[in-house]
Design a protein around this motif. Structure first.
Motif, PDB file in Angstrom:
ATOM      1  N   HIS A  36       0.811  -1.221   0.000  1.00 15.40           N
ATOM      2  CA  HIS A  36       0.000   0.000   0.000  1.00 15.40           C
ATOM      3  C   HIS A  36       0.843   1.268   0.000  1.00 15.40           C
ATOM      4  N   GLU A 133      -8.559   1.425  -3.499  1.00 12.62           N
ATOM      5  CA  GLU A 133      -8.836   1.616  -2.067  1.00 12.62           C
ATOM      6  C   GLU A 133     -10.196   2.272  -1.869  1.00 12.62           C
ATOM      7  N   TRP A 160     -13.446   2.315   2.032  1.00 15.67           N
ATOM      8  CA  TRP A 160     -12.480   3.207   2.698  1.00 15.67           C
ATOM      9  C   TRP A 160     -13.157   3.622   4.007  1.00 15.67           C
ATOM     10  N   HIS A 207      -9.761  -1.087   6.556  1.00 15.16           N
ATOM     11  CA  HIS A 207     -10.828  -0.063   6.565  1.00 15.16           C
ATOM     12  C   HIS A 207     -12.237  -0.639   6.759  1.00 15.16           C
ATOM     13  N   HIS A 228      -3.160  -2.651   4.609  1.00 20.18           N
ATOM     14  CA  HIS A 228      -2.465  -1.658   5.449  1.00 20.18           C
ATOM     15  C   HIS A 228      -3.202  -1.475   6.780  1.00 20.18           C
ATOM     16  N   ARG A 239      -9.052   1.047  12.879  1.00 17.43           N
ATOM     17  CA  ARG A 239      -8.385   0.575  11.660  1.00 17.43           C
ATOM     18  C   ARG A 239      -7.494  -0.638  11.906  1.00 17.43           C
ATOM     19  N   ASP A 340       1.697   2.404   3.613  1.00 16.25           N
ATOM     20  CA  ASP A 340       0.824   3.591   3.577  1.00 16.25           C
ATOM     21  C   ASP A 340       1.626   4.871   3.332  1.00 16.25           C
TER      22      ASP A 340
END
Ligand code: ZN
Length: 394
Positions: A36, A133, A160, A207, A228, A239, A340
């Motif tokens: 990611h 994403e 997301w 997410h 991620h 998360r 990320d």
């Protein structure tokens, strides 16, 4: 006395040198996959291109990625829920990744299959992959999912932070609760999972709300990824993944790719970041008013105040603690890296960009991980899931 002292110094130097050569060699030989990186969005917000020298501007650029030993980069195709026509926007981001590849044919290549990935590694080119994403980008149409797959998207993060009409997000499930019109996957959501399995498109549970997570993992016939996310036990952030989720991903044969974001690693970070946000609210607001995506307005404001943010960053050892935790809970086969980078304002200290990936290998060596284990963490675990999703597909 002096001779003995000199001898000890020499021995320490020699041992350190052997150790450092060894970790660098392991890093070089391993296939490093980062699942990611948000550079496509960052490149739009910052008006920069991947093949420029972007030191001091972004976490990533092509030259630094090569220097950091990254072999496979999954670029995140992303827009926020405020974006009009998100499917068209996603395609424009995909266009820009293709454009970087077109301009740099000797340095990078678009990869859609495990075979193409192996070829890219052999030819010492960066293997560029695409992950979408946020389910909102398919605009509730399975045909859009199929078209994105054809263009190269190899995972879809079901949500997301925003829910779709067919799947609820971690943010909504934890903040809206019972007021949500539905929770988890709807019938369309279930059809999307089935179609992704047929296509060989990886289901990404990062997410996702917990209900969506359980619905998806109970339904899928192929291993999933968290592209991620980090560990809830260390940092109670929605998360992150709870122990029963980590165990379920391991049972499913999937992989959790650890997010480097300071706010997912360190439970004290969010308050510090909120305080920062309050101090600099007018700056952030004026960037949003000028058309910057809210997420990037916050990130870019924090980047302008590097000194303030620096003191807020956790140590690198904390990322390794998250990693150790998963290994101890379920084993070495279920963990990987999903930085990320360029979607976050700060990772742990020392990890300032893609050039710093070797420091993770060094830290793994220092914690006693062997060569085979390191290779699994850096990339082989992902390759296993990528292959398993492609089998019996197409
Ligand atoms: Zn994300």
């Amino acid at each position: 006395m002096l001779n003995r002292f000199a001898l000890i110094v020499l021995m320490v130097f020699a041992i350190t040198n052997v150790f450092s050569q060894k970790y660098k060699k392991i890093h070089e030989k391993a296939v490093l996959v980062d699942t990611h990186n948000d550079f496509p969005s960052a490149s739009i917000e910052k008006k920069v291109s991947f093949d420029s020298d972007l030191r001091g501007v972004t976490h990533s650029d092509l030259a630094r990625m090569r220097r950091g030993g990254v072999d496979v980069q999954v670029f995140s195709i992303f827009c926020g829920p405020e974006q009009q026509q998100p499917y068209a926007f996603a395609n424009r981001e995909i266009d820009s990744v293709y454009e970087w590849v077109r301009r740099n044919p000797t340095r990078m290549v678009m990869v859609k299959t495990p075979l193409e990935l192996q070829r890219a590694i052999k030819e010492k080119k960066l293997a560029a992959m695409l992950g979408v994403e946020g389910g909102h980008m398919i605009e509730d149409k399975i045909e859009n999912l199929e078209k994105l797959y054809v263009r190269g998207a190899r995972y879809l993060t079901l949500t997301w932070n925003n829910s779709t009409s067919w799947a609820t997000s971690a943010l909504d499930e934890t903040t809206k609760g019972d007021s949500l019109p539905h929770k988890g996957l709807t019938d369309l959501g279930k059809k999307i999972i089935e179609r992704m399995n047929e296509l060989g498109m990886l289901i990404d549970v990062s997410h996702n709300g917990e209900q969506t997570f359980w619905d998806a993992i109970n339904l899928t016939k192929k291993p999933v990824i968290a592209s991620h996310s980090s560990v809830w036990a260390f940092c109670h952030h929605r998360r992150n993944l709870k122990d029963d989720q980590i165990k379920a991903i391991a049972k499913n044969g999937g992989v959790i790719h650890l997010n480097f974001y300071a706010g997912f690693l360190d439970s004290t970070y969010e308050k510090k970041a909120n305080d920062f946000g309050a101090r600099h609210k007018s700056e952030v607001d004026s960037m949003i008013a000028r058309g910057t995506q809210p997420n990037y307005a916050r990130i870019m404001t924090m980047e302008k105040h590097k000194d303030e943010v620096e003191s807020m960053r956790p140590p690198l050892s904390l990322l390794l603690d998250h990693l150790d935790y998963i290994v101890k809970l379920v084993g070495i086969d279920y963990v990987g890296l999903g930085s990320d980078f360029d979607g976050i304002e700060a990772g742990p200290k020392e990890l300032n960009g893609v050039q710093d990936f070797p420091l993770i290998t060094k830290a793994l060596r220092e914690r006693g991980y062997g060569k085979k284990e390191i290779r699994k963490i850096l990339g082989e675990n992902f390759l296993r899931v990528f292959k398993a999703n492609q089998l019996e597909s197409n």
